[in-house]
Motif scaffolding. Structure first.
Motif, PDB file in Angstrom:
ATOM      1  N   VAL A  49      48.699  43.593 -45.926  1.00 27.90           N
ATOM      2  CA  VAL A  49      47.964  44.667 -46.610  1.00 27.90           C
ATOM      3  C   VAL A  49      47.399  45.646 -45.579  1.00 27.90           C
ATOM      4  O   VAL A  49      47.530  46.862 -45.724  1.00 27.90           O
ATOM      5  CB  VAL A  49      46.825  44.096 -47.494  1.00 27.90           C
ATOM      6  N   LYS A  50      46.804  45.129 -44.517  1.00 29.93           N
ATOM      7  CA  LYS A  50      46.210  45.981 -43.484  1.00 29.93           C
ATOM      8  C   LYS A  50      47.266  46.825 -42.783  1.00 29.93           C
ATOM      9  O   LYS A  50      46.985  47.941 -42.360  1.00 29.93           O
ATOM     10  CB  LYS A  50      45.460  45.124 -42.471  1.00 29.93           C
ATOM     11  N   ARG A  51      48.494  46.314 -42.691  1.00 33.59           N
ATOM     12  CA  ARG A  51      49.585  47.077 -42.064  1.00 33.59           C
ATOM     13  C   ARG A  51      50.185  48.097 -43.025  1.00 33.59           C
ATOM     14  O   ARG A  51      51.041  48.880 -42.645  1.00 33.59           O
ATOM     15  CB  ARG A  51      50.688  46.141 -41.574  1.00 33.59           C
ATOM     16  N   GLY A  52      49.776  48.077 -44.285  1.00 30.78           N
ATOM     17  CA  GLY A  52      50.265  49.024 -45.272  1.00 30.78           C
ATOM     18  C   GLY A  52      51.603  48.667 -45.873  1.00 30.78           C
ATOM     19  O   GLY A  52      52.288  49.520 -46.432  1.00 30.78           O
ATOM     20  N   GLU A  53      51.988  47.404 -45.806  1.00 28.71           N
ATOM     21  CA  GLU A  53      53.290  46.981 -46.309  1.00 28.71           C
ATOM     22  C   GLU A  53      53.422  47.088 -47.825  1.00 28.71           C
ATOM     23  O   GLU A  53      54.528  47.051 -48.341  1.00 28.71           O
ATOM     24  CB  GLU A  53      53.603  45.557 -45.852  1.00 28.71           C
ATOM     25  N   LEU A 112      43.258  30.917 -58.443  1.00 32.21           N
ATOM     26  CA  LEU A 112      44.461  30.529 -57.715  1.00 32.21           C
ATOM     27  C   LEU A 112      44.019  29.916 -56.400  1.00 32.21           C
ATOM     28  O   LEU A 112      43.125  30.444 -55.734  1.00 32.21           O
ATOM     29  CB  LEU A 112      45.325  31.762 -57.422  1.00 32.21           C
ATOM     30  N   LEU A 113      44.614  28.820 -56.002  1.00 35.85           N
ATOM     31  CA  LEU A 113      44.330  28.214 -54.699  1.00 35.85           C
ATOM     32  C   LEU A 113      45.491  28.547 -53.774  1.00 35.85           C
ATOM     33  O   LEU A 113      46.612  28.089 -53.973  1.00 35.85           O
ATOM     34  CB  LEU A 113      44.161  26.700 -54.824  1.00 35.85           C
ATOM     35  N   ILE A 114      45.211  29.367 -52.772  1.00 29.51           N
ATOM     36  CA  ILE A 114      46.236  29.853 -51.856  1.00 29.51           C
ATOM     37  C   ILE A 114      45.967  29.252 -50.478  1.00 29.51           C
ATOM     38  O   ILE A 114      44.852  29.363 -49.963  1.00 29.51           O
ATOM     39  CB  ILE A 114      46.213  31.391 -51.802  1.00 29.51           C
ATOM     40  N   PRO A 115      46.981  28.616 -49.858  1.00 23.92           N
ATOM     41  CA  PRO A 115      46.777  28.070 -48.507  1.00 23.92           C
ATOM     42  C   PRO A 115      46.270  29.165 -47.556  1.00 23.92           C
ATOM     43  O   PRO A 115      46.729  30.316 -47.613  1.00 23.92           O
ATOM     44  CB  PRO A 115      48.164  27.581 -48.098  1.00 23.92           C
ATOM     45  N   TYR A 116      45.332  28.796 -46.698  1.00 24.11           N
ATOM     46  CA  TYR A 116      44.711  29.763 -45.795  1.00 24.11           C
ATOM     47  C   TYR A 116      45.742  30.560 -44.997  1.00 24.11           C
ATOM     48  O   TYR A 116      45.620  31.773 -44.855  1.00 24.11           O
ATOM     49  CB  TYR A 116      43.731  29.075 -44.842  1.00 24.11           C
ATOM     50  N   GLU A 117      46.774  29.907 -44.492  1.00 24.71           N
ATOM     51  CA  GLU A 117      47.784  30.589 -43.674  1.00 24.71           C
ATOM     52  C   GLU A 117      48.483  31.679 -44.494  1.00 24.71           C
ATOM     53  O   GLU A 117      48.747  32.775 -43.999  1.00 24.71           O
ATOM     54  CB  GLU A 117      48.814  29.605 -43.123  1.00 24.71           C
ATOM     55  N   SER A 118      48.784  31.395 -45.753  1.00 29.52           N
ATOM     56  CA  SER A 118      49.434  32.376 -46.627  1.00 29.52           C
ATOM     57  C   SER A 118      48.497  33.532 -46.940  1.00 29.52           C
ATOM     58  O   SER A 118      48.903  34.696 -46.955  1.00 29.52           O
ATOM     59  CB  SER A 118      49.901  31.718 -47.921  1.00 29.52           C
ATOM     60  N   TRP A 119      47.233  33.223 -47.204  1.00 31.62           N
ATOM     61  CA  TRP A 119      46.241  34.265 -47.488  1.00 31.62           C
ATOM     62  C   TRP A 119      46.074  35.179 -46.279  1.00 31.62           C
ATOM     63  O   TRP A 119      46.025  36.402 -46.410  1.00 31.62           O
ATOM     64  CB  TRP A 119      44.916  33.626 -47.881  1.00 31.62           C
ATOM     65  N   SER A 120      46.007  34.580 -45.097  1.00 28.84           N
ATOM     66  CA  SER A 120      45.855  35.347 -43.871  1.00 28.84           C
ATOM     67  C   SER A 120      47.061  36.270 -43.654  1.00 28.84           C
ATOM     68  O   SER A 120      46.907  37.438 -43.287  1.00 28.84           O
ATOM     69  CB  SER A 120      45.680  34.402 -42.684  1.00 28.84           C
ATOM     70  N   ALA A 121      48.261  35.769 -43.888  1.00 25.01           N
ATOM     71  CA  ALA A 121      49.477  36.584 -43.751  1.00 25.01           C
ATOM     72  C   ALA A 121      49.476  37.728 -44.765  1.00 25.01           C
ATOM     73  O   ALA A 121      49.855  38.860 -44.441  1.00 25.01           O
ATOM     74  CB  ALA A 121      50.719  35.714 -43.927  1.00 25.01           C
ATOM     75  N   PHE A 122      49.037  37.449 -45.992  1.00 24.71           N
ATOM     76  CA  PHE A 122      48.945  38.485 -47.021  1.00 24.71           C
ATOM     77  C   PHE A 122      47.977  39.581 -46.597  1.00 24.71           C
ATOM     78  O   PHE A 122      48.294  40.773 -46.682  1.00 24.71           O
ATOM     79  CB  PHE A 122      48.523  37.863 -48.351  1.00 24.71           C
ATOM     80  N   LEU A 123      46.782  39.203 -46.138  1.00 28.19           N
ATOM     81  CA  LEU A 123      45.800  40.205 -45.719  1.00 28.19           C
ATOM     82  C   LEU A 123      46.315  41.041 -44.554  1.00 28.19           C
ATOM     83  O   LEU A 123      46.110  42.255 -44.514  1.00 28.19           O
ATOM     84  CB  LEU A 123      44.481  39.526 -45.326  1.00 28.19           C
ATOM     85  N   SER A 124      47.006  40.417 -43.613  1.00 23.16           N
ATOM     86  CA  SER A 124      47.580  41.160 -42.486  1.00 23.16           C
ATOM     87  C   SER A 124      48.608  42.179 -42.968  1.00 23.16           C
ATOM     88  O   SER A 124      48.642  43.314 -42.486  1.00 23.16           O
ATOM     89  CB  SER A 124      48.230  40.199 -41.489  1.00 23.16           C
TER      90      SER A 124
END
Length: 57
Positions: free
Chosen positions: A50-54, A36-48
């Motif tokens: 996950v780290k927040r426990g959402e 899957l090719l995910i735009p960097y901004e979207s990937w970064s938001a996803f990782l954030s």
């Protein structure tokens, strides 16, 4: 980059490349399979999120 939660056999994980405008993400059990090719901004938001426990149950 491979998740540290993959376990000793690295069987159940995703792999993601660093330093790309679009982050390719694939199943580590199928290295020749599709990515899957995910735009960097979207990937970064996803990782954030996950780290927040959402996504925790």
């Amino acid at each position: 980059m491979r998740s540290s939660y993959s376990g000793p056999g690295n069987g159940d994980c995703l792999e993601a490349a660093r330093g790309c405008a679009n982050v390719p993400v694939r199943d580590s059990k199928r290295p020749a399979g599709p990515a899957l090719l995910i735009p960097y901004e979207s990937w970064s938001a996803f990782l954030s999120a996950v780290k927040r426990g959402e996504f925790s149950a």
